[in-house]
Design a protein around this motif. Structure first.
Motif, PDB file in Angstrom:
ATOM      1  N   UNK A 395       0.796  -1.144   0.041  1.00  0.00           N
ATOM      2  CA  UNK A 395       0.144   0.084   0.058  1.00  0.00           C
ATOM      3  C   UNK A 395       0.760   1.035  -0.033  1.00  0.00           C
ATOM      4  N   UNK A 396       1.699   1.297   0.748  1.00  0.00           N
ATOM      5  CA  UNK A 396       2.875   2.379   0.799  1.00  0.00           C
ATOM      6  C   UNK A 396       3.476   2.768  -0.674  1.00  0.00           C
ATOM      7  N   UNK A 397       3.945   1.490  -1.109  1.00  0.00           N
ATOM      8  CA  UNK A 397       4.441   1.846  -2.492  1.00  0.00           C
ATOM      9  C   UNK A 397       3.773   2.117  -3.514  1.00  0.00           C
ATOM     10  N   UNK A 398       2.440   1.696  -3.433  1.00  0.00           N
ATOM     11  CA  UNK A 398       1.135   2.141  -4.553  1.00  0.00           C
ATOM     12  C   UNK A 398       0.928   3.826  -4.190  1.00  0.00           C
ATOM     13  N   UNK A 399       0.788   4.106  -2.826  1.00  0.00           N
ATOM     14  CA  UNK A 399       0.808   5.601  -2.623  1.00  0.00           C
ATOM     15  C   UNK A 399       2.126   6.385  -3.220  1.00  0.00           C
ATOM     16  N   UNK A 400       3.276   5.845  -3.064  1.00  0.00           N
ATOM     17  CA  UNK A 400       4.374   6.551  -3.736  1.00  0.00           C
ATOM     18  C   UNK A 400       4.469   6.479  -5.044  1.00  0.00           C
ATOM     19  N   UNK A 401       3.826   5.711  -5.730  1.00  0.00           N
ATOM     20  CA  UNK A 401       3.731   5.643  -7.298  1.00  0.00           C
ATOM     21  C   UNK A 401       2.642   6.724  -7.641  1.00  0.00           C
ATOM     22  N   UNK A 402       1.697   7.085  -6.739  1.00  0.00           N
ATOM     23  CA  UNK A 402       0.685   7.947  -7.185  1.00  0.00           C
ATOM     24  C   UNK A 402       1.380   9.313  -6.970  1.00  0.00           C
ATOM     25  N   UNK A 403       2.100   9.501  -5.720  1.00  0.00           N
ATOM     26  CA  UNK A 403       2.836  10.784  -5.705  1.00  0.00           C
ATOM     27  C   UNK A 403       3.561  11.249  -6.583  1.00  0.00           C
ATOM     28  N   UNK A 404       4.336  10.321  -7.049  1.00  0.00           N
ATOM     29  CA  UNK A 404       5.447  10.568  -8.316  1.00  0.00           C
ATOM     30  C   UNK A 404       4.794  10.949  -9.446  1.00  0.00           C
ATOM     31  N   UNK A 405       3.603  10.188  -9.904  1.00  0.00           N
ATOM     32  CA  UNK A 405       3.058  10.507 -10.986  1.00  0.00           C
ATOM     33  C   UNK A 405       2.426  12.021 -10.862  1.00  0.00           C
ATOM     34  N   UNK A 406       1.748  12.323  -9.631  1.00  0.00           N
ATOM     35  CA  UNK A 406       1.391  13.666  -9.523  1.00  0.00           C
ATOM     36  C   UNK A 406       2.590  14.765  -9.664  1.00  0.00           C
ATOM     37  N   UNK A 410       3.062  17.898 -12.477  1.00  0.00           N
ATOM     38  CA  UNK A 410       3.377  19.219 -12.207  1.00  0.00           C
ATOM     39  C   UNK A 410       4.594  19.795 -12.379  1.00  0.00           C
ATOM     40  N   UNK A 411       5.643  18.796 -12.734  1.00  0.00           N
ATOM     41  CA  UNK A 411       6.785  19.366 -13.202  1.00  0.00           C
ATOM     42  C   UNK A 411       7.139  19.852 -14.683  1.00  0.00           C
ATOM     43  N   UNK A 412       7.676  20.831 -14.840  1.00  0.00           N
ATOM     44  CA  UNK A 412       7.856  21.556 -16.207  1.00  0.00           C
ATOM     45  C   UNK A 412       9.381  21.453 -16.617  1.00  0.00           C
ATOM     46  N   UNK A 413      10.302  21.364 -15.682  1.00  0.00           N
ATOM     47  CA  UNK A 413      11.852  21.306 -16.013  1.00  0.00           C
ATOM     48  C   UNK A 413      11.974  19.859 -16.826  1.00  0.00           C
ATOM     49  N   UNK A 414      12.577  19.740 -17.797  1.00  0.00           N
ATOM     50  CA  UNK A 414      12.923  18.342 -18.520  1.00  0.00           C
ATOM     51  C   UNK A 414      13.696  17.437 -17.691  1.00  0.00           C
ATOM     52  N   UNK A 415      14.811  18.050 -17.062  1.00  0.00           N
ATOM     53  CA  UNK A 415      15.692  17.318 -16.467  1.00  0.00           C
ATOM     54  C   UNK A 415      15.243  16.772 -15.326  1.00  0.00           C
ATOM     55  N   UNK A 417      11.992  16.131 -14.776  1.00  0.00           N
ATOM     56  CA  UNK A 417      11.117  15.154 -15.339  1.00  0.00           C
ATOM     57  C   UNK A 417      11.700  13.841 -15.374  1.00  0.00           C
ATOM     58  N   UNK A 418      13.015  14.092 -16.003  1.00  0.00           N
ATOM     59  CA  UNK A 418      13.516  12.659 -16.307  1.00  0.00           C
ATOM     60  C   UNK A 418      14.086  12.058 -14.690  1.00  0.00           C
ATOM     61  N   UNK A 419      14.588  12.681 -14.028  1.00  0.00           N
ATOM     62  CA  UNK A 419      14.859  12.166 -12.621  1.00  0.00           C
ATOM     63  C   UNK A 419      13.816  11.673 -11.940  1.00  0.00           C
ATOM     64  N   UNK A 420      12.274  12.341 -11.983  1.00  0.00           N
ATOM     65  CA  UNK A 420      11.298  11.692 -11.339  1.00  0.00           C
ATOM     66  C   UNK A 420      10.791  10.316 -12.097  1.00  0.00           C
ATOM     67  N   UNK A 427      10.559   2.544  -8.318  1.00  0.00           N
ATOM     68  CA  UNK A 427       9.511   2.057  -7.323  1.00  0.00           C
ATOM     69  C   UNK A 427       8.772   1.226  -8.025  1.00  0.00           C
ATOM     70  N   UNK A 428       8.086   1.330  -9.132  1.00  0.00           N
ATOM     71  CA  UNK A 428       7.270   0.282  -9.818  1.00  0.00           C
ATOM     72  C   UNK A 428       7.912  -0.802  -9.816  1.00  0.00           C
ATOM     73  N   UNK A 429       9.433  -0.983  -9.987  1.00  0.00           N
ATOM     74  CA  UNK A 429       9.886  -2.244  -9.971  1.00  0.00           C
ATOM     75  C   UNK A 429       9.902  -2.836  -8.627  1.00  0.00           C
ATOM     76  N   UNK A 430      10.059  -2.181  -7.764  1.00  0.00           N
ATOM     77  CA  UNK A 430       9.929  -2.546  -6.032  1.00  0.00           C
ATOM     78  C   UNK A 430       8.605  -3.116  -5.984  1.00  0.00           C
TER      79      UNK A 430
END
Length: 530
Positions: A395-406, A410-415, A417-420, A427-430
């Motif tokens: 459940x915590x990992x699923x929540x983390x995936x949602x946070x990273x998607x959000x 909202x991120x405009x900087x391309x670099x 974005x790549x880090x995220x 996180x998806x792999x874990x």
């Protein structure tokens, strides 16, 4: 391997011109061979092709391929684009492109560029060919000459000029070895590379170094070494013969980042002396990772700072210098399989000894060199069979995936974005790993580790880590990193606080770990998170 340099004096201008022409052909063959390697040519078909195209013997052709392959491997290890390699040096190439340079300065740079690009010749050593077939040292009337093969049974003899610089000069040992080989017929291989510099031809001779037998061995324990990119430092762990941590320290490497190439080389030797001095004082051997590929940041991954750090410093350089210096002083050096040393260290020993993950990783390296395997502690083994905890972690990992998607949305900087995206992929792999483990547990299949006996801390390792054990550590890392260590808002970026794992490691109480007191800025005391 030690490398010695000497100046060559030719008997005539005609001899000098023949050698320079051969160096130009060899350099062209190396560049041409590099391009063909990128296209997928095999070594055998390329060797015959180069010999025909550049009119050199097959030995020179094969050595040109060897040099090109080394450049290609080095480029890939550094994470650079192999198609962007500039033979002769990118720095000089960029300077020559500047249109405002002219006159003597431009002529000097152009000469230096041509010498580095066209003034190279290499021949690898061969014990069966009296040390070297194409570039061989010979004695003529008591003087040393380099015999250079310039064609089929055609040679040029260049006199070797090399004064002894000091009492411990290694050139003395090399000359003595040549004399002994001449008398006994027991030859040794030596590589020779000719380089053109300031109009002069220099020979660089590389021979294997003979080390004294080791007098400091594993008997008194080891000093494990772990090299870390951020913060940029060496972590050293003193490990006793029974596998326990006796002491630890750090050696900062941040000075490397602002140093040029020569200074980095000097600093690397200084670090090596510091490590070997400690090994001699403690009477311990040295353990390090056996790395074939280095963790260079990939282009486009978004982690510009980490990649810049890793690319500015030759990771192997310091470890190689530590190894050479240690062997010179009779200190045994053990290289171990680096698989999962950091993961095991941060999950098992960082909370146990209350040290950071880098020291814990160095401890695992030292223990592995001593022959100890790393089973899961009993509390961790039971945790991986606790369905309630696993559901919580999922459940915590699923929540983390949602946070990273959000965050990505909202991120405009391309670099950034790549880090995220990279963090999201991890996180998806874990999450995938943990779900697979949970399904296996629910279906009654279980994990191999869950059926193993209690932790045997000091059983010797036999070969590489089994696949099931690696998988178990991977599952444990996925279950603990985000759900426990990254749960709280004060934890940002790379996790370095592993104290939350102590209640789990000692008591098996994961609920206490996720409700631990967290320091709140300005509060002056820890506040209970519920």
């Amino acid at each position: 391997m030690i490398t010695l340099q000497c100046l060559l004096e030719f008997q005539s201008e005609g001899d000098r011109r023949k050698v320079l022409d051969l160096m130009c052909k060899f350099s062209s063959a190396e560049r041409y061979g590099y391009r063909r390697l990128l296209e997928g040519w095999t070594r055998e078909e390329l060797k015959k092709h180069l010999a025909q195209v550049f009119q050199v013997n097959t030995r020179y052709a094969d050595d040109a391929i060897l040099k090109a392959s080394a450049v290609l491997s080095s480029c890939r290890e550094r994470g650079q684009n192999p198609t962007k390699v500039v033979f002769g040096g990118r720095g000089l190439f960029e300077k020559l492109k500047k249109k405002h340079l002219n006159g003597p300065r431009h002529e000097e740079l152009e000469r230096e560029w041509k010498e580095k690009r066209q003034g190279n010749l290499y021949s690898r050593g061969d014990k069966k060919k009296k040390g070297n077939l194409n570039l061989r040292f010979v004695w003529i009337k008591g003087e040393l000459f380099l015999r250079i093969c310039v064609g089929k049974r055609r040679w040029v003899y260049a006199k070797v000029v090399r004064p002894v610089k000091r009492e411990g000069d290694k050139w003395i040992g090399f000359i003595w070895s040549l004399h002994q080989a001449e008398k006994t017929g027991k030859w040794f291989p030596y590589d020779v590379e000719l380089k053109l510099k300031n109009g002069e031809v220099y020979a660089h001779v590389s021979v294997d170094e003979e080390f004294p037998p080791a007098v400091i061995t594993l008997e008194n324990g080891v000093i494990g070494i772990d090299v870390n990119a951020y913060p940029f430092h060496l972590a050293l762990a003193e490990v006793s013969p029974d596998g326990n941590l006796e002491g630890h320290e750090r050696i900062s490497l941040h000075e490397f980042l602002s140093a040029d190439r020569d200074k980095r080389e000097y600093l690397a030797w200084q670090v090596a002396y510091q490590v070997v001095r400690l090994a001699l004082e403690k009477g311990k051997a040295i353990a390090m990772e056996d790395l074939e590929k280095l963790p260079k940041g990939r282009r486009g991954d978004g982690f510009l700072k980490l990649r810049k750090t890793l690319q500015r410093w030759a990771y192997k350089s310091v470890l190689e210098k530590i190894e050479v210096l240690a062997r010179r002083h009779g200190v045994e050096v053990i290289k171990v399989n680096p698989a999962y040393t950091s993961v095991i260290g941060k999950l098992k020993y960082a909370p146990q000894y209350l040290v950071d993950k880098d020291v814990a990783g160095a401890l695992v390296i030292g223990r592995r060199a001593l022959g100890f395997e790393e089973e899961l502690p009993e509390a961790y083994r039971l945790l991986l069979r606790d369905e309630e905890f696993l559901l919580y972690s999922v459940a915590q990992l699923e929540e983390k995936v949602k946070e990273l998607k959000q965050e990505l949305k909202g991120e405009e900087n391309e670099w950034r974005k790549k880090a995220i995206k990279a963090r999201l992929k991890t996180t998806r792999g874990e999450l995938k790993t943990l779900r697979a483990h949970l399904r296996a547990l629910q279906s009654g299949e279980g994990e191999p580790a869950s059926r193993q006996p209690a932790d045997r801390w000091k059983e010797p390792v036999r070969g590489h880590l089994p696949g099931w054990r690696i998988k178990t550590w991977r599952v444990l890392s996925a279950a603990l990193t985000v759900p426990v260590l990254e749960k709280f808002s004060h934890v940002k970026g790379t996790v370095r606080d592993f104290s939350p794992l102590r209640p789990i490691l000692v008591l098996g109480d994961w609920e206490r770990a996720v409700r631990r007191p967290v320091p709140v800025p300005g509060a002056g005391a820890a506040v209970q998170v519920v």
